[in-house]
Design a protein around this motif. Structure first.
Motif, short mmCIF file in Angstrom:
data_model
loop_
_atom_site.label_atom_id
_atom_site.label_comp_id
_atom_site.label_asym_id
_atom_site.label_seq_id
_atom_site.Cartn_x
_atom_site.Cartn_y
_atom_site.Cartn_z
N GLY A 268 0.84 -1.19 0.00
CA GLY A 268 0.00 0.00 0.00
C GLY A 268 0.87 1.23 0.00
O GLY A 268 1.15 1.85 -1.02
N ASN A 269 1.37 1.56 1.20
CA ASN A 269 2.20 2.76 1.35
C ASN A 269 3.67 2.50 1.02
O ASN A 269 4.52 3.36 1.19
CB ASN A 269 2.07 3.25 2.79
N PHE A 270 3.99 1.29 0.60
CA PHE A 270 5.33 0.90 0.18
C PHE A 270 6.31 0.76 1.35
O PHE A 270 7.51 0.66 1.17
CB PHE A 270 5.91 1.90 -0.86
N GLY A 271 5.79 0.70 2.59
CA GLY A 271 6.69 0.58 3.74
C GLY A 271 7.24 -0.83 3.89
O GLY A 271 8.45 -1.02 4.07
N ASP A 272 6.34 -1.80 3.81
CA ASP A 272 6.73 -3.18 4.01
C ASP A 272 7.76 -3.61 2.97
O ASP A 272 8.82 -4.16 3.29
CB ASP A 272 5.45 -4.03 3.90
N VAL A 273 7.48 -3.34 1.72
CA VAL A 273 8.38 -3.80 0.66
C VAL A 273 9.70 -3.00 0.68
O VAL A 273 10.77 -3.52 0.39
CB VAL A 273 7.67 -3.77 -0.72
N SER A 293 -0.31 -5.33 -5.71
CA SER A 293 -1.31 -4.30 -5.41
C SER A 293 -2.71 -4.87 -5.56
O SER A 293 -2.90 -5.94 -6.14
CB SER A 293 -1.18 -3.12 -6.39
N ASP A 294 -3.69 -4.11 -5.06
CA ASP A 294 -5.08 -4.45 -5.36
C ASP A 294 -5.50 -3.61 -6.57
O ASP A 294 -4.66 -3.17 -7.36
CB ASP A 294 -5.98 -4.30 -4.13
N ARG A 295 -6.80 -3.38 -6.73
CA ARG A 295 -7.27 -2.68 -7.92
C ARG A 295 -6.73 -1.24 -8.01
O ARG A 295 -6.69 -0.65 -9.09
CB ARG A 295 -8.81 -2.67 -7.90
N ASN A 296 -6.33 -0.70 -6.88
CA ASN A 296 -5.67 0.61 -6.90
C ASN A 296 -4.21 0.38 -7.30
O ASN A 296 -3.29 0.43 -6.48
CB ASN A 296 -5.78 1.27 -5.53
N ASN A 297 -4.02 0.14 -8.60
CA ASN A 297 -2.74 -0.41 -9.07
C ASN A 297 -1.77 0.66 -9.56
O ASN A 297 -1.07 0.46 -10.55
CB ASN A 297 -3.00 -1.46 -10.15
N VAL A 298 -1.71 1.76 -8.83
CA VAL A 298 -0.84 2.87 -9.23
C VAL A 298 0.63 2.44 -9.24
O VAL A 298 1.42 2.87 -10.10
CB VAL A 298 -1.11 4.09 -8.31
N LEU A 299 1.01 1.55 -8.33
CA LEU A 299 2.41 1.10 -8.28
C LEU A 299 2.71 0.15 -9.42
O LEU A 299 3.82 0.16 -9.99
CB LEU A 299 2.70 0.41 -6.94
N PHE A 300 1.74 -0.69 -9.77
CA PHE A 300 1.91 -1.58 -10.92
C PHE A 300 2.18 -0.74 -12.18
O PHE A 300 3.12 -0.99 -12.94
CB PHE A 300 0.66 -2.45 -11.11
N SER A 319 -9.70 -5.05 0.23
CA SER A 319 -8.39 -4.98 0.89
C SER A 319 -8.09 -3.52 1.23
O SER A 319 -7.22 -2.90 0.62
CB SER A 319 -7.30 -5.58 0.00
N PRO A 320 -8.82 -2.94 2.20
CA PRO A 320 -8.78 -1.49 2.45
C PRO A 320 -7.41 -0.96 2.80
O PRO A 320 -7.10 0.20 2.48
CB PRO A 320 -9.76 -1.30 3.61
N SER A 321 -6.56 -1.78 3.44
CA SER A 321 -5.25 -1.26 3.84
C SER A 321 -4.31 -1.09 2.65
O SER A 321 -3.20 -0.58 2.80
CB SER A 321 -4.61 -2.18 4.87
N MET A 322 -4.74 -1.55 1.48
CA MET A 322 -3.94 -1.34 0.27
C MET A 322 -4.61 -0.35 -0.68
O MET A 322 -4.12 -0.14 -1.79
CB MET A 322 -3.71 -2.68 -0.43
N ASP A 323 -5.71 0.24 -0.23
CA ASP A 323 -6.41 1.23 -1.08
C ASP A 323 -5.72 2.57 -0.93
O ASP A 323 -6.16 3.44 -0.17
CB ASP A 323 -7.88 1.34 -0.67
N ILE A 324 -4.65 2.75 -1.67
CA ILE A 324 -3.79 3.93 -1.50
C ILE A 324 -3.33 4.38 -2.88
O ILE A 324 -2.94 3.57 -3.71
CB ILE A 324 -2.58 3.55 -0.61
N LEU A 325 -3.42 5.69 -3.11
CA LEU A 325 -2.93 6.20 -4.40
C LEU A 325 -1.61 6.94 -4.27
O LEU A 325 -0.92 7.18 -5.25
CB LEU A 325 -3.98 7.13 -5.04
N ILE A 326 -1.27 7.33 -3.04
CA ILE A 326 0.04 7.97 -2.84
C ILE A 326 0.85 7.10 -1.90
O ILE A 326 0.62 7.07 -0.70
CB ILE A 326 -0.10 9.38 -2.24
N SER A 327 1.80 6.37 -2.45
CA SER A 327 2.61 5.46 -1.66
C SER A 327 3.83 6.21 -1.15
O SER A 327 4.85 6.30 -1.82
CB SER A 327 3.04 4.26 -2.51
N SER A 328 3.70 6.75 0.06
CA SER A 328 4.70 7.70 0.57
C SER A 328 6.13 7.17 0.54
O SER A 328 7.06 7.91 0.21
CB SER A 328 4.36 8.08 2.00
N ASN A 329 6.29 5.90 0.91
CA ASN A 329 7.66 5.39 1.03
C ASN A 329 8.37 5.15 -0.28
O ASN A 329 9.58 4.89 -0.29
CB ASN A 329 7.65 4.11 1.86
#
Ligand SMILES: *Cc1c(COP(=O)(O)O)cnc(C)c1O
Length: 495
Positions: A268-273, A293-300, A319-329
């Motif tokens: 989601g926020n790119f912290g884990d990876v 990613s989930d359907r919010n596939n901005v990183l893909f 998968s709400p914890s991955m519903d993110i469009l700005i992956s800060s990390n």
């Protein structure tokens, strides 16, 4: 000693304690250290080492201004009996692959790994300007899991308060109850009319508001800080479990020392990876990091085209914890991948703020793609994976982990390189969705769904989740986005 500065300039020179206390740099950048990778974490004798020992090996390299006693005390308290598995992040076989369960902490999500220790780090930092009465107010926007994990970590922690904002109606019922029933005299929980990105952007603005900071300091002796994964103290503990995974693969004789491993990470926020990337820089033989990613596939889209474009529809998924469009990390990854170029990073982030998009140079994209693979799953695919994984392996996935599972299934397996799927939440945090996918009863309350899931799959409900049914709701506040700053001030006054 490691010195931390912003991803967007090199003027700061902070110790890790100072960076942890401050959270985010004044220019909006994230704290990084150029020393990362100069000292490696030895992997020769990882097998047989406990999670706590590995944690010390890793943390002492990255947070080198903490004393040995300080780090060991933090580690012992953070990774103790509040975990339901003594390996903390156990690695289990899943068909030909492996799954690392990161959800055995007190709130059943992987964010506990970092948020059980961050408050203990924070307690060992000292006020920058020598105001001995200064307290820290943690302000966090959550897409569901961070909020509860942060509340559980900071509840009644001395010298700190915490205010959590979550997007109203956009987290699961269980997630909401986990937060609104939180005990502790220093905690505040508030719903926001907006989505997670709105809330997170506003929290970032609150951090950047110098007038507000001055008022809080003067009137309430309060400094703001962050528990989101933009905080170094939150990111660094996550590096540990990549080493722990490797230790466990060594013990299970799935690898020999030095053999490469792939990690598949629901993102989601790119912290884990990003923590996996840090692990690689610290010497762990990571071949590929797979961003799922989930359907919010901005990183893909970014990782396949080099263009990051947040101007797109925002989907609320299962998968709400991955519903993110700005992956800060991502900003930290760009900094390191561009060979530590703060000017380029600042330029890209400025484009993102101004135009909603940025594009990286082709050489940089090529470099990134050598390490980071990517894929995404839509909601039907997620549901199908939950069913398929249970029927094939008898293993119940949560919807976030199922995104990663789908992406892993899509990729050709290399028999010489084990793949570890990071499981980021207990399926019992999302019992209705999981039951629906498994063809189980899902029309009652979330608690009835939990009971059904447990009965039909023979898995155990985390007791903390089951007990939410009868817990008292303490917080019912809901504010508009524009009132979040004011809300924080009120909370600070009460601290
Ligand atoms: C936070 C979270 C993620 C995403 O992790 P990031 O570090 O934000 O990429 C994935 N799954 C679950 C269950 C989470 O809580």
């Amino acid at each position: 000693m490691n010195k931390f500065h912003s991803t967007r300039s090199t003027t700061d020179s902070l110790t890790s304690k100072q960076a942890i206390r401050k959270g985010i740099a004044d220019d909006g950048g994230l704290f990084v250290t150029d020393e990362l990778g100069e000292r490696l974490v030895p992997i020769d004798d990882l097998a047989g080492r406990s999670y706590q020992q590995i944690a010390y090996d890793v943390l002492s390299v990255l947070l080198d201004d903490f004393t040995e006693e300080e780090l060991k005390a933090c580690i012992t308290k953070a990774y103790g009996p509040q975990w339901s598995d003594e390996r903390i992040t156990p690695v289990k076989p899943l068909g030909q692959d492996w799954v690392m369960e990161l959800f055995h902490g007190p709130t059943s999500a992987f964010k506990d790994v970092a948020l059980q220790i961050l408050p203990r780090f924070m307690a060992r930092t000292t006020p920058a300007d020598g105001d001995p009465d200064e307290k820290i107010m943690i302000v966090t926007a959550t897409s569901g899991d961070t909020g509860k994990a942060a509340l559980a970590g900071f509840a009644d922690a001395e010298g700190t308060g915490i205010t959590v904002f979550y997007p109203q109606g956009r987290v699961s019922r269980v997630q909401e109850l986990q937060m609104t029933t939180q005990q502790g005299s220093n905690v505040n929980v508030c719903a926001v009319e907006g989505n997670f990105d709105d809330a997170q952007s506003t929290v970032k603005k609150i951090f950047g508001d110098r007038d507000l900071a001055a008022r809080l300091e003067k009137d309430a002796h309060v400094a703001l800080s962050s528990a989101n994964s933009i905080n170094v103290g939150r990111l660094v503990p996550q590096v540990v479990y990549y080493f722990s995974a490797y230790a466990q693969l060594l013990e299970q004789q799935a690898v020999n020392v030095g053999d490469p491993v792939d990690f598949v990470v629901p993102t989601g926020n790119f912290g884990d990876v990003l923590a996996g990337y840090y692990a690689k820089m610290l010497g762990l033989p990571v071949r590929q990091l797979v961003v799922a990613s989930d359907r919010n596939n901005v990183l893909f889209d970014f990782l396949t085209t080099g263009t990051y474009n947040r101007k797109r529809p925002f989907y609320e998924t299962i998968s709400p914890s991955m519903d993110i469009l700005i992956s800060s990390n991502l900003e930290r990854m760009l900094y390191y991948m561009s060979e530590k170029d703060p000017r380029l990073t600042a330029y890209l982030m400025n484009d993102l703020a101004e135009w909603g998009a940025f594009e990286v140079p082709p050489e940089l994209l090529a470099q990134i793609r050598r390490l980071f693979a990517t894929g995404w799953a839509d909601e039907d695919q997620v549901r199908r994976m939950i069913a398929e994984c249970f029927s094939e392996h008898g293993y119940v996935l949560d919807p976030h982990t199922a995104c990663g599972y789908f992406v892993m299934q899509q990729m050709p397996a290399d028999p010489g390189v084990p793949r570890v799927l990071l499981s980021t939440a207990s399926p019992y945090k999302f019992p209705r969705v999981v039951n629906e996918a498994l063809g189980l009863k899902h029309d009652g309350t979330d608690f009835e769904c939990m009971d059904e899931l447990s009965e039909k799959t023979g898995t155990e409900i985390p007791p903390m989740l089951r007990s939410l049914e009868t817990a008292d709701v303490r917080f019912r506040d809901c504010v508009e986005i524009s009132d979040m700053g004011h809300y924080v001030e009120q909370c600070a006054d009460r601290l």
